[in-house]
Design a protein around this motif. Structure first.
Motif, PDB file in Angstrom:
ATOM      1  N   ILE A   1      10.002  10.174  10.471  1.00 13.69           N
ATOM      2  CA  ILE A   1       9.900   8.727  10.659  1.00 13.69           C
ATOM      3  C   ILE A   1       9.287   8.107   9.421  1.00 13.69           C
ATOM      4  N   GLU A   2       9.881   7.027   8.959  1.00 14.30           N
ATOM      5  CA  GLU A   2       9.384   6.329   7.772  1.00 14.30           C
ATOM      6  C   GLU A   2       8.509   5.149   8.193  1.00 14.30           C
ATOM      7  N   LEU A   3       7.234   5.200   7.827  1.00 14.64           N
ATOM      8  CA  LEU A   3       6.323   4.090   8.076  1.00 14.64           C
ATOM      9  C   LEU A   3       6.379   3.151   6.881  1.00 14.64           C
ATOM     10  N   ARG A   4       6.600   1.852   7.144  1.00 18.99           N
ATOM     11  CA  ARG A   4       6.708   0.872   6.070  1.00 18.99           C
ATOM     12  C   ARG A   4       5.622  -0.186   6.221  1.00 18.99           C
ATOM     13  N   HIS A   5       5.173  -0.723   5.086  1.00 17.55           N
ATOM     14  CA  HIS A   5       4.211  -1.817   5.100  1.00 17.55           C
ATOM     15  C   HIS A   5       4.905  -3.096   5.556  1.00 17.55           C
ATOM     16  N   CYS A   6       4.134  -3.960   6.224  1.00 13.69           N
ATOM     17  CA  CYS A   6       4.660  -5.268   6.600  1.00 13.69           C
ATOM     18  C   CYS A   6       3.504  -6.244   6.710  1.00 13.69           C
ATOM     19  N   SER A   7       3.830  -7.521   6.671  1.00 12.76           N
ATOM     20  CA  SER A   7       2.851  -8.583   6.862  1.00 12.76           C
ATOM     21  C   SER A   7       3.074  -9.177   8.240  1.00 12.76           C
ATOM     22  N   ARG A   8       2.048  -9.153   9.078  1.00 15.20           N
ATOM     23  CA  ARG A   8       2.178  -9.658  10.444  1.00 15.20           C
ATOM     24  C   ARG A   8       0.803  -9.962  11.012  1.00 15.20           C
ATOM     25  N   PRO A   9       0.759 -10.745  12.102  1.00 15.40           N
ATOM     26  CA  PRO A   9      -0.524 -11.021  12.755  1.00 15.40           C
ATOM     27  C   PRO A   9      -1.111  -9.760  13.377  1.00 15.40           C
ATOM     28  N   LEU A  10      -2.350  -9.883  13.818  1.00 12.42           N
ATOM     29  CA  LEU A  10      -3.037  -8.779  14.455  1.00 12.42           C
ATOM     30  C   LEU A  10      -2.394  -8.462  15.801  1.00 12.42           C
ATOM     31  N   GLY A  11      -2.324  -7.174  16.134  1.00 10.08           N
ATOM     32  CA  GLY A  11      -1.769  -6.773  17.416  1.00 10.08           C
ATOM     33  C   GLY A  11      -0.608  -5.814  17.241  1.00 10.08           C
ATOM     34  N   THR A  12       0.083  -5.549  18.337  1.00  6.28           N
ATOM     35  CA  THR A  12       1.194  -4.594  18.331  1.00  6.28           C
ATOM     36  C   THR A  12       2.366  -5.147  19.128  1.00  6.28           C
ATOM     37  N   THR A  13       3.560  -4.973  18.603  1.00  4.84           N
ATOM     38  CA  THR A  13       4.797  -5.335  19.295  1.00  4.84           C
ATOM     39  C   THR A  13       5.703  -4.111  19.331  1.00  4.84           C
ATOM     40  N   ILE A  14       6.129  -3.733  20.522  1.00  6.28           N
ATOM     41  CA  ILE A  14       7.028  -2.595  20.710  1.00  6.28           C
ATOM     42  C   ILE A  14       8.298  -3.099  21.387  1.00  6.28           C
TER      43      ILE A  14
ATOM     44  N   THR B   1       5.315  -0.927  10.211  1.00  2.00           N
ATOM     45  CA  THR B   1       6.481  -1.024  11.071  1.00  2.00           C
ATOM     46  C   THR B   1       7.337   0.218  10.900  1.00  2.00           C
ATOM     47  N   PHE B   2       8.029   0.595  11.962  1.00  2.61           N
ATOM     48  CA  PHE B   2       8.947   1.733  11.889  1.00  2.61           C
ATOM     49  C   PHE B   2       9.905   1.683  13.066  1.00  2.61           C
ATOM     50  N   GLU B   3      11.028   2.405  12.918  1.00  2.00           N
ATOM     51  CA  GLU B   3      11.990   2.579  13.997  1.00  2.00           C
ATOM     52  C   GLU B   3      12.176   4.068  14.232  1.00  2.00           C
ATOM     53  N   ALA B   4      12.515   4.426  15.461  1.00  5.35           N
ATOM     54  CA  ALA B   4      12.714   5.838  15.774  1.00  5.35           C
ATOM     55  C   ALA B   4      13.595   5.974  17.005  1.00  5.35           C
ATOM     56  N   THR B   5      14.241   7.113  17.116  1.00  6.98           N
ATOM     57  CA  THR B   5      14.947   7.499  18.323  1.00  6.98           C
ATOM     58  C   THR B   5      14.341   8.799  18.821  1.00  6.98           C
ATOM     59  N   LEU B   6      14.776   9.241  19.975  1.00  9.32           N
ATOM     60  CA  LEU B   6      14.250  10.481  20.531  1.00  9.32           C
ATOM     61  C   LEU B   6      14.622  11.688  19.673  1.00  9.32           C
ATOM     62  N   ASP B   7      15.668  11.551  18.852  1.00 10.65           N
ATOM     63  CA  ASP B   7      16.112  12.663  18.005  1.00 10.65           C
ATOM     64  C   ASP B   7      15.549  12.600  16.592  1.00 10.65           C
TER      65      ASP B   7
END
Length: 391
Positions: free
Chosen positions: A180-193, A170-176
């Motif tokens: 970007i920091e990528l962090r581990h998370c536990s979640r089901p398969l797939g992608t949510t944006i 999981t990560f958050e970002a803006t256009l600026d």
């Protein structure tokens, strides 16, 4: 430096590169203008591709345990939500194959870098002959770029099919954002944006005109769209076209071409052009009947039909904006015109007039692919009728 003095070349690794966020800002408006609905299309087609890739992955690896998919009412769900003080958001969630950290870093976050053209993707989803088993709509690697048409704040959570339940990212970002920091998370398969919609004009455009972001035209994978509040009831899908190699009803015809899995056409149904189920052109862009003809057969001008192309290997020549062809003709133009002519002859034989038309406005039952001017001309000269019927 000492080694450089011993050789005739400069021992560096020069390569074309981009200036990160600054380049994104320069590209968004020239590519897409003020059309936030295109951002939804890019996210949608990536999500649909991911669902197709997951299906292919499990077909090729049947011993793999059943996936723990995100619980939702369709393979892809697009949801506009007004959360009051928490802001207005658009969420695109899929039950697809998900992204690994490497895919996020090397492809998703780099405009112009398409994972679906990488060696890694080909090893998983191509045949030994180098043909894709998967219909893929994403080809230009600009999904993250188009997402910023919707808002400046993006949140991503994903887990790849080849990782465990705790292997999500999981990560958050803006256009600026430059780092970007990528962090581990536990979640089901797939992608949510999720994207925060900060501009009032963008929100009003999407909520007030939901038809403009009705991009999908196939029954499978299933796509659901919603706006909340007042409810999460789904928005209708205007077109539901036949899938690749599906049995066609009376309104659709089919031609074959070596570069495409399937090419279907119709004068009765569908948008003007779709590719892999994603709408390219809703209407014929040509301004008049006289300029919108596919070809001429003697005194008859044939109109362009609605065309649905299934193109797993990216042969259809689309422009970067994916809203038009980059060529004046289809690669399968000759086959298309030949099939239309055969269909027109069959139609006229089945519906021939039983008396001679007198040219006084009685045009009979005309094939829908013949231009209006051709109908008037043919009727006035009795080209399609005689006292005993068709000749």
């Amino acid at each position: 430096e000492a080694f450089a003095k011993t050789v005739t070349y400069l021992p560096f690794e020069p390569a074309f590169d981009a200036a990160g966020p600054e380049l994104l800002k320069l590209l968004i408006t020239p590519l897409y203008g003020e059309h936030p609905e295109i951002g939804i299309r890019e996210l949608l087609q990536n999500a649909v591709d991911a669902c197709r890739e997951l299906k292919d992955y499990y077909e090729q690896n049947p011993e793999t345990p059943d996936p723990n998919l995100t619980e939702q009412r369709a393979d892809v769900v697009i949801w506009l939500e007004d959360k009051g003080e928490a802001g207005r958001w658009i969420e695109v969630s899929d039950q697809g194959i998900g992204m690994s950290a490497e895919t996020v870093r090397r492809y998703f976050l780099r405009a112009g870098a398409s994972f679906r053209r990488s060696d890694s993707w080909r090893r998983i989803h191509e045949t030994t002959e180098g043909k894709s088993r998967v219909l893929r709509s994403g080809r230009f690697g600009i999904g993250v770029l188009a997402a910023f048409l919707l808002g400046d704040d993006v949140e991503v959570a994903t887990r790849n099919a080849m990782t465990g339940a705790d292997g999500g990212i999981t990560f958050e970002a803006t256009l600026d954002t430059e780092e970007i920091e990528l962090r581990h998370c536990s979640r089901p398969l797939g992608t949510t944006i999720r994207i925060r919609i900060s501009e009032e004009s963008v929100w009003k455009s999407l909520v007030g005109n939901p038809m403009t972001w009705d991009w999908y035209c196939l029954p499978e994978p299933k796509v659901a769209r919603s706006i909340s509040p007042p409810t999460r009831d789904g928005l209708p899908q205007q077109f539901t076209l036949p899938g690749p190699n599906a049995k066609l009803g009376p309104k659709w015809r089919r031609i074959r071409h070596k570069d495409y899995r399937d090419v279907q056409w119709s004068y009765w149904d569908g948008p003007f052009l779709t590719c892999n189920g994603i709408l390219v052109m809703r209407h014929d862009p040509r301004p008049s009947y006289s300029e919108s003809t596919l070809g001429s057969t003697g005194n008859y001008e044939m109109l362009w039909p609605h065309v649905s192309v299934f193109d797993p290997d990216g042969h259809l020549p689309l422009v970067l904006q994916r809203n038009a062809l980059a060529t004046q003709k289809y690669p399968f133009q000759r086959e298309l015109l030949h099939d239309i002519t055969r269909d027109m002859l069959a139609y006229l034989l089945a519906r021939a007039p039983t008396h001679q038309l007198d040219g006084s406005g009685e045009y009979g039952d005309w094939y829908p692919g013949i231009s209006y001017q051709s109908r008037r001309f043919a009727s006035s000269l009795n080209l399609c009728s005689a006292p005993d019927g068709l000749y």
